[in-house]
Design an enzyme around this catalytic site. Structure first.
Site, short mmCIF file in Angstrom:
data_model
loop_
_atom_site.label_atom_id
_atom_site.label_comp_id
_atom_site.label_asym_id
_atom_site.label_seq_id
_atom_site.Cartn_x
_atom_site.Cartn_y
_atom_site.Cartn_z
N HIS A 89 51.95 33.12 33.32
CA HIS A 89 50.51 32.90 33.19
C HIS A 89 50.14 31.77 32.23
O HIS A 89 48.99 31.38 32.15
CB HIS A 89 49.81 34.18 32.73
CG HIS A 89 50.06 34.47 31.28
ND1 HIS A 89 51.19 35.10 30.85
CD2 HIS A 89 49.34 34.17 30.17
CE1 HIS A 89 51.17 35.20 29.54
NE2 HIS A 89 50.06 34.65 29.09
C1 UD1 Z 1 45.17 35.13 27.35
C2 UD1 Z 1 45.74 34.74 26.00
C3 UD1 Z 1 47.26 34.72 26.07
C4 UD1 Z 1 47.79 36.02 26.65
C5 UD1 Z 1 47.13 36.27 27.99
C6 UD1 Z 1 47.59 37.55 28.66
C7 UD1 Z 1 44.36 33.18 24.70
C8 UD1 Z 1 44.28 31.79 24.18
N1 UD1 Z 1 45.32 33.40 25.59
O1 UD1 Z 1 45.49 34.10 28.26
O2 UD1 Z 1 47.78 34.54 24.77
O3 UD1 Z 1 49.19 35.94 26.77
O4 UD1 Z 1 45.72 36.34 27.78
O5 UD1 Z 1 47.00 37.68 29.93
O6 UD1 Z 1 43.59 34.02 24.29
N2 UD1 Z 1 40.71 35.30 34.12
C9 UD1 Z 1 40.46 36.13 35.18
N3 UD1 Z 1 40.19 37.43 34.91
C10 UD1 Z 1 40.15 37.92 33.65
C11 UD1 Z 1 40.41 37.05 32.58
C12 UD1 Z 1 40.69 35.74 32.84
O7 UD1 Z 1 40.47 35.72 36.33
O8 UD1 Z 1 39.91 39.12 33.49
C13 UD1 Z 1 40.99 33.89 34.39
C14 UD1 Z 1 39.77 33.10 33.99
O9 UD1 Z 1 39.25 32.42 35.06
C15 UD1 Z 1 40.23 32.17 32.90
C16 UD1 Z 1 41.73 32.26 32.93
O10 UD1 Z 1 42.08 33.44 33.64
O11 UD1 Z 1 39.81 30.86 33.07
C17 UD1 Z 1 42.24 32.33 31.54
O12 UD1 Z 1 41.77 33.50 30.87
P1 UD1 Z 1 41.80 33.61 29.29
O13 UD1 Z 1 41.43 34.95 28.84
O14 UD1 Z 1 41.08 32.48 28.70
O15 UD1 Z 1 43.32 33.36 28.93
P2 UD1 Z 1 44.65 33.91 29.60
O16 UD1 Z 1 45.25 32.78 30.34
O17 UD1 Z 1 44.49 35.21 30.30
#
Ligand code: UD1
Length: 384
Positions: free
Chosen positions: A221
């Site tokens: 991820h």
């Molecule tokens: C976050 C954490 C990372 C952790 C990971 C576990 C930060 C900087 N990163 O990364 O350390 O290992 O979580 O999953 O905080 N999204 C969805 N559904 C959701 C949440 C997110 O589709 O419920 C998509 C969103 O479109 C977003 C992308 O995933 O743009 C990234 O989500 P985000 O929470 O910013 O970071 P992760 O990549 O999940």
């Protein structure tokens, strides 16, 4: 006399298994008022609700519903909304866990929200005490968003709970006074040990059609891997080789699914036999799959630790780790993202007999107990 009030803030999937044992332990101790706040950084049921349910976390009293956005927007939105919650609820202590954007935003929120906390005669304004669970981890890779989150959170914290001796060393080297640092062990392992006692009913292997010891498990991820089409294509080539050797179970993070669909890789991944794609799974199903995998390929932080405890070979598709103890003591190897290197490392694991790794010190399922004891000791002095 009012009970001391501890607020625990969570936001993203890797936070939940670190908060759950602490909540249970503090509830058992019974001398504090507890509030769980969810920032809503993760909002998909597959990243949030399934985990809350599997870990039997209480429903959060407050959900800030910040959702996705650029890192700056997300962090800023949490900070702004968290401040009003802190001012309204007036906790004595705020506990943040891990290294995600929610962690650093709530840590900053704790510093910004000062309110009168003395006796009625004392009108001085003070902020709540800040405690960080999983303090001191460093990858020394400054391109990782989590590295900034770790450094800032640790330097704002009053009580720092370190999972491993190297974490203690980092904190001391950065000048944090020893009296604030506590080597408590790894709280993720508290959750993992508990999960292992709850796997009996799990039918996930049957549902996916795989047998113990005869499949690989993949999770990816990290933006550095899945947002870059060239890196993603290389990883995909390695996975295609692997699926020719044994079935590959790949629970997909929503981000990976979206990015790989956009650059046409999702379709290629499902070509050929042996690739079993699923949505991201709940905690218990993932633990069940990890426990019986022949090998695990991942870019997650937590899975490096879980495979070490479970003694399952782990290849980490990164060039740095903030968890070096999983290499020195455990089953983890850093292999990077060059396809040839990934394939060679997989071959090596598939050829070799698993070695007997050591479980790192204080990964014994009692970290939460240690943390709550220390928290209670500090919190008692805070209430008027
Ligand atoms: C976050 C954490 C990372 C952790 C990971 C576990 C930060 C900087 N990163 O990364 O350390 O290992 O979580 O999953 O905080 N999204 C969805 N559904 C959701 C949440 C997110 O589709 O419920 C998509 C969103 O479109 C977003 C992308 O995933 O743009 C990234 O989500 P985000 O929470 O910013 O970071 P992760 O990549 O999940």
């Amino acid at each position: 006399m009012p009970q001391p009030h501890i607020l625990i803030a969570v936001g993203a999937r890797p936070n939940f298994m670190k908060a759950a044992p602490l909540i249970r332990s503090l509830k058992r101790a019974g001398r504090v008022h507890l509030t769980l706040v969810h920032t809503g950084q993760h909002y998909d049921p597959e990243l949030s609700d399934w985990f809350l349910r599997d870990l039997k976390l209480p429903s959060p009293a407050v959900n800030l519903r910040v959702g996705s956005g650029s890192h700056a927007r997300q962090t800023a939105a949490i900070l702004e909304r968290f401040e009003s919650v802190v001012l309204r609820l007036r906790p004595d202590v705020i506990v943040v866990v891990g290294d995600v954007n929610s962690t650093v935003a709530c840590a900053l929120g704790c510093w910004k929200a000062a309110y009168p906390r003395g006796t009625p005669a004392d009108s001085s304004r003070r902020r709540p005490l800040l405690a960080h669970v999983e303090a001191g981890l460093r990858s020394f890779d400054r391109s990782m968003p989590e590295e900034a989150n770790r450094i800032v959170t640790d330097h704002l914290s009053d009580l720092l709970f370190a999972p491993s001796p190297d974490a203690v060393t980092h904190l001391r080297r950065e000048g944090i006074p020893s009296r604030r640092i506590f080597f408590v062990g790894n709280i993720m392992i508290d959750s993992l040990r508990r999960a292992l006692t709850e796997l009996k009913g799990s039918r996930v292997l049957e549902r996916l059609g795989v047998s113990p010891g005869r499949y690989a498990l993949v999770t990816l991820h990290r933006p550095s891997n899945v947002d870059d089409p060239a890196t993603s294509r290389g990883i995909l080539r390695a996975l295609q080789w692997l699926q020719g050797r044994l079935p590959v179970v790949f629970p997909m993070h929503p981000r990976t699914r979206r990015m790989w669909a956009r650059c046409g890789l999702l379709g290629r991944l499902t070509q050929g036999k042996g690739m079993i794609l699923t949505p991201a799974l709940g905690y218990l199903e993932l633990v069940r799959l990890m426990k019986s995998a022949r090998l695990v390929l991942t870019d997650s932080g937590g899975i490096q630790e879980e495979t070490t405890f479970l003694q399952v070979p782990c290849l980490t598709l990164r060039t740095t780790t903030e968890r070096p103890i999983t290499i020195s003591h455990g089953t983890n190897r850093l292999v990077g993202v060059i396809p040839r290197r990934i394939v060679e490392s997989c071959e090596k694991v598939l050829r070799s007999r698993p070695r007997r790794p050591r479980v790192p010190p204080r990964w014994d399922g009692r970290a939460a107990e240690r943390i709550s004891r220390i928290l209670l000791r500090h919190v008692i002095h805070l209430t008027p």
